[in-house]
Design an enzyme around this catalytic site. Structure first.
Site, PDB file in Angstrom:
ATOM      1  N   ASP A 183      19.589  52.777  12.239  1.00  0.00           N
ATOM      2  CA  ASP A 183      20.946  52.534  11.747  1.00  0.00           C
ATOM      3  C   ASP A 183      21.161  53.020  10.315  1.00  0.00           C
ATOM      4  O   ASP A 183      22.303  53.193   9.893  1.00  0.00           O
ATOM      5  CB  ASP A 183      21.262  51.030  11.811  1.00  0.00           C
ATOM      6  CG  ASP A 183      21.503  50.578  13.243  1.00  0.00           C
ATOM      7  OD1 ASP A 183      22.185  51.319  13.977  1.00  0.00           O
ATOM      8  OD2 ASP A 183      21.022  49.499  13.616  1.00  0.00           O
ATOM      9  N   HIS A 197      12.057  46.702  11.470  1.00  0.00           N
ATOM     10  CA  HIS A 197      12.151  46.850  12.920  1.00  0.00           C
ATOM     11  C   HIS A 197      11.129  45.954  13.583  1.00  0.00           C
ATOM     12  O   HIS A 197      10.026  45.785  13.070  1.00  0.00           O
ATOM     13  CB  HIS A 197      11.922  48.308  13.339  1.00  0.00           C
ATOM     14  CG  HIS A 197      12.439  48.594  14.706  1.00  0.00           C
ATOM     15  ND1 HIS A 197      11.692  48.362  15.838  1.00  0.00           N
ATOM     16  CD2 HIS A 197      13.652  49.041  15.121  1.00  0.00           C
ATOM     17  CE1 HIS A 197      12.421  48.664  16.895  1.00  0.00           C
ATOM     18  NE2 HIS A 197      13.621  49.071  16.486  1.00  0.00           N
ATOM     19  N   HIS A 233      21.464  43.950  15.264  1.00  0.00           N
ATOM     20  CA  HIS A 233      21.194  45.013  16.253  1.00  0.00           C
ATOM     21  C   HIS A 233      22.113  46.195  15.922  1.00  0.00           C
ATOM     22  O   HIS A 233      22.046  46.744  14.838  1.00  0.00           O
ATOM     23  CB  HIS A 233      21.408  44.416  17.656  1.00  0.00           C
ATOM     24  CG  HIS A 233      20.972  45.273  18.815  1.00  0.00           C
ATOM     25  ND1 HIS A 233      20.173  46.377  18.690  1.00  0.00           N
ATOM     26  CD2 HIS A 233      21.245  45.162  20.153  1.00  0.00           C
ATOM     27  CE1 HIS A 233      19.962  46.911  19.890  1.00  0.00           C
ATOM     28  NE2 HIS A 233      20.612  46.199  20.801  1.00  0.00           N
TER      29      HIS A 233
HETATM   30  N1  ACO Z   1      15.650  43.319   4.424  1.00  0.00           N
HETATM   31  C1  ACO Z   1      14.866  42.443   3.766  1.00  0.00           C
HETATM   32  N2  ACO Z   1      13.852  41.766   4.333  1.00  0.00           N
HETATM   33  C2  ACO Z   1      13.618  42.005   5.625  1.00  0.00           C
HETATM   34  C3  ACO Z   1      14.369  42.918   6.368  1.00  0.00           C
HETATM   35  C4  ACO Z   1      15.417  43.587   5.716  1.00  0.00           C
HETATM   36  N3  ACO Z   1      16.178  44.470   6.369  1.00  0.00           N
HETATM   37  N4  ACO Z   1      13.900  42.982   7.625  1.00  0.00           N
HETATM   38  C5  ACO Z   1      12.883  42.120   7.676  1.00  0.00           C
HETATM   39  N5  ACO Z   1      12.701  41.536   6.473  1.00  0.00           N
HETATM   40  C6  ACO Z   1      11.706  40.531   6.112  1.00  0.00           C
HETATM   41  C7  ACO Z   1      12.186  39.165   6.586  1.00  0.00           C
HETATM   42  O1  ACO Z   1      12.944  38.513   5.598  1.00  0.00           O
HETATM   43  C8  ACO Z   1      10.874  38.474   6.885  1.00  0.00           C
HETATM   44  O2  ACO Z   1      10.300  38.071   5.677  1.00  0.00           O
HETATM   45  P1  ACO Z   1       9.482  36.678   5.595  1.00  0.00           P
HETATM   46  O3  ACO Z   1       8.341  36.842   6.572  1.00  0.00           O
HETATM   47  O4  ACO Z   1       9.093  36.633   4.168  1.00  0.00           O
HETATM   48  O5  ACO Z   1      10.455  35.637   6.028  1.00  0.00           O
HETATM   49  C9  ACO Z   1      10.014  39.590   7.465  1.00  0.00           C
HETATM   50  O6  ACO Z   1      10.519  40.799   6.871  1.00  0.00           O
HETATM   51  C10 ACO Z   1      10.086  39.698   8.972  1.00  0.00           C
HETATM   52  O7  ACO Z   1      11.460  39.789   9.349  1.00  0.00           O
HETATM   53  P2  ACO Z   1      12.068  39.223  10.670  1.00  0.00           P
HETATM   54  O8  ACO Z   1      13.547  39.179  10.541  1.00  0.00           O
HETATM   55  O9  ACO Z   1      11.376  37.960  11.075  1.00  0.00           O
HETATM   56  O10 ACO Z   1      11.616  40.373  11.684  1.00  0.00           O
HETATM   57  P3  ACO Z   1      12.172  40.586  13.122  1.00  0.00           P
HETATM   58  O11 ACO Z   1      11.169  41.410  13.819  1.00  0.00           O
HETATM   59  O12 ACO Z   1      12.572  39.294  13.732  1.00  0.00           O
HETATM   60  O13 ACO Z   1      13.532  41.383  12.858  1.00  0.00           O
HETATM   61  C11 ACO Z   1      15.073  43.039  12.395  1.00  0.00           C
HETATM   62  C12 ACO Z   1      13.691  42.744  12.980  1.00  0.00           C
HETATM   63  C13 ACO Z   1      16.115  42.128  13.042  1.00  0.00           C
HETATM   64  C14 ACO Z   1      15.432  44.484  12.709  1.00  0.00           C
HETATM   65  C15 ACO Z   1      15.042  42.813  10.886  1.00  0.00           C
HETATM   66  O14 ACO Z   1      14.161  43.728  10.281  1.00  0.00           O
HETATM   67  C16 ACO Z   1      16.416  42.881  10.267  1.00  0.00           C
HETATM   68  O15 ACO Z   1      17.139  41.883  10.259  1.00  0.00           O
HETATM   69  N6  ACO Z   1      16.820  44.078   9.719  1.00  0.00           N
HETATM   70  C17 ACO Z   1      18.127  44.244   9.181  1.00  0.00           C
HETATM   71  C18 ACO Z   1      19.150  44.450  10.306  1.00  0.00           C
HETATM   72  C19 ACO Z   1      19.012  45.800  10.955  1.00  0.00           C
HETATM   73  O16 ACO Z   1      18.887  46.820  10.303  1.00  0.00           O
HETATM   74  N7  ACO Z   1      19.077  45.807  12.276  1.00  0.00           N
HETATM   75  C20 ACO Z   1      19.006  47.018  13.089  1.00  0.00           C
HETATM   76  C21 ACO Z   1      17.678  47.087  13.793  1.00  0.00           C
HETATM   77  S1  ACO Z   1      17.520  48.573  14.732  1.00  0.00           S
HETATM   78  C22 ACO Z   1      18.550  48.322  16.033  1.00  0.00           C
HETATM   79  O17 ACO Z   1      18.774  47.240  16.469  1.00  0.00           O
HETATM   80  C23 ACO Z   1      19.236  49.426  16.591  1.00  0.00           C
END
Ligand code: ACO
Length: 373
Positions: free
Chosen positions: A310, A259, A221
């Site tokens: 971010d 996201h 987050h």
């Molecule tokens: N880098 C690489 N792969 C990613 C990323 C990433 N940043 N984000 C998502 N993916 C991939 C996952 O590995 C997953 O792949 P799979 O289906 O092959 O396993 C798929 O995309 C879906 O990802 P999830 O994590 O299940 O998606 P979710 O909706 O649960 O998570 C989140 C969203 C937490 C923002 C995620 O994209 C993430 O972890 N990003 C990196 C952390 C980040 O930047 N957080 C800030 C978010 S904005 C905020 O909170 C203010």
């Protein structure tokens, strides 16, 4: 088993709100019906905080009265003030804010009330105190002192003054103010949901904010902006593509991308990218901006993921001279306006938030005395 689509409550409507709305497919964000693209660079953070907490963009008299209440409530109470130095020696920035907001509750004159008027006053005080707590924490751990707030400066200007010890350029203040506007609210994100769950038990606003701060802290987050900067600092400027591909091949997530709701570019990232480019040019060193642009291209090519709020916030805060480990606290300075508005909204039309769970453990277990296990 909760299927993948509902795991993490994806797409589940957990509350009704009149505060903000997202169109994830079109990449649009609205605060009380105003498009973020219309507010960014036009409305000040104080106007947006008023919009969220008090329901409308203020006229001049309302803004003056609100600004006065912010200035009057800026000083954290004696209990928080007396403990900053010790906390700064023992806790990381987000841990410290979690502690200090909790301590600040003790001296809040409205601490025992969840009535609407009391909540409005507490929302203003929490919003005014958060940047001061961050600056005082930073001064305490570095042995510095915090310049007095300048009544001519906004929350954005005073924070830059107090955290860097230097009077910021007017354009730096405008840019930072726009960052605060962009981060102010974002529907049912994890920290806001945590705040609302706490508030819905009819607990007080400070308790709800402590829950929100603890939730924002996590790297999935608000903690992501700090991780983005660490990534930029840890890879060679000419080795971005290789480093990103290696990390992806190792199954790592690249912080600042992806996201839960946006399926296209996060509209806040559009503004932050522009600000990063402008500040890089002004600094005469565009290394982190160029690296960020390249990283964006590589991640999109490899995974089809867009930068979230971010990602470019990291280089923007860096160019503004904010220490990297204060990036997430900076997020909390802005989001305080939204969190408190959500608590006000929750208390105004409350029902306990208590979802169900699906049991997936053993069944029909037979009791055995401890010596027979
Ligand atoms: N880098 C690489 N792969 C990613 C990323 C990433 N940043 N984000 C998502 N993916 C991939 C996952 O590995 C997953 O792949 P799979 O289906 O092959 O396993 C798929 O995309 C879906 O990802 P999830 O994590 O299940 O998606 P979710 O909706 O649960 O998570 C989140 C969203 C937490 C923002 C995620 O994209 C993430 O972890 N990003 C990196 C952390 C980040 O930047 N957080 C800030 C978010 S904005 C905020 O909170 C203010």
């Amino acid at each position: 088993m909760a299927d993948k689509s509902t795991k993490g409550l994806a797409d589940v409507v957990a509350a009704s709100t009149a505060l903000s709305d997202i169109d994830g497919k079109a990449g649009r964000l609205f605060y009380r019906g105003y498009d973020i693209h219309d507010l960014a660079g036009r409305a000040t953070f104080e106007e947006v905080a008023h919009l969220l907490q008090r329901g409308r963009l203020p006229d001049r008299a309302e803004l003056a009265a609100y600004s006065e209440s912010l200035a009057a409530g800026r000083e954290p109470g004696p209990l928080a003030a007396a403990n900053i130095a010790e906390i700064a020696g023992k806790q990381t920035p987000m841990e410290a804010l979690r502690s200090l907001v909790s301590l600040a509750a003790a001296d809040d004159p409205d601490k025992d009330s969840t009535a609407h008027e009391a909540n409005l006053r507490k929302a203003a005080r929490l919003t005014a105190q958060q940047p001061v707590l961050v600056a005082r924490y930073h001064a305490a751990r570095t042995g510095g002192s915090v310049p007095d707030a300048d009544p001519e400066l906004s929350i954005a200007g005073n924070f830059l003054l107090q955290v860097t010890g230097r009077r910021p350029e007017p354009r730096q203040v405008e840019i930072f103010d726009e960052c605060l506007v962009l981060h102010a609210d974002h529907t049912m994100n994890a920290s806001t949901f945590a705040a609302r769950v706490c508030a819905a038990t009819l607990s007080d606003m400070h308790s709800a904010i402590v829950a929100a701060i603890g939730t924002l802290k996590g790297p999935l987050h608000g903690g992501a902006n700090e991780q983005v900067m660490k990534t930029l600092e840890s890879i060679p400027a000419d080795g971005v593509a290789q480093a990103v591909r290696e990390r992806l091949a190792a199954g790592e997530k690249i912080m600042g991308f992806g996201h839960r709701v946006y399926k296209t570019e996060d509209p806040r990232a559009t503004h932050l990218r522009r600000m990063s480019a402008e500040l890089a040019e002004a600094a005469g060193d565009d290394t982190y901006y160029r690296m960020s642009k390249e990283m964006e291209e590589v991640v999109f090519e490899a995974k089809g993921l867009y930068p979230n709020v971010d990602f470019y916030a990291a280089s923007v805060y860096h160019y503004l001279g904010i220490p990297t480990d204060l990036f997430t606290p900076v997020f909390s300075i802005s989001r305080m306006s939204g969190w408190t508005a959500h608590v006000i909204e929750q208390h105004a039309d409350n029902r306990l938030i208590r979802p169900d769970s699906e049991y997936i453990g053993e069944t029909d277990q037979k009791w055995k005395p401890i010596d027979e296990r």
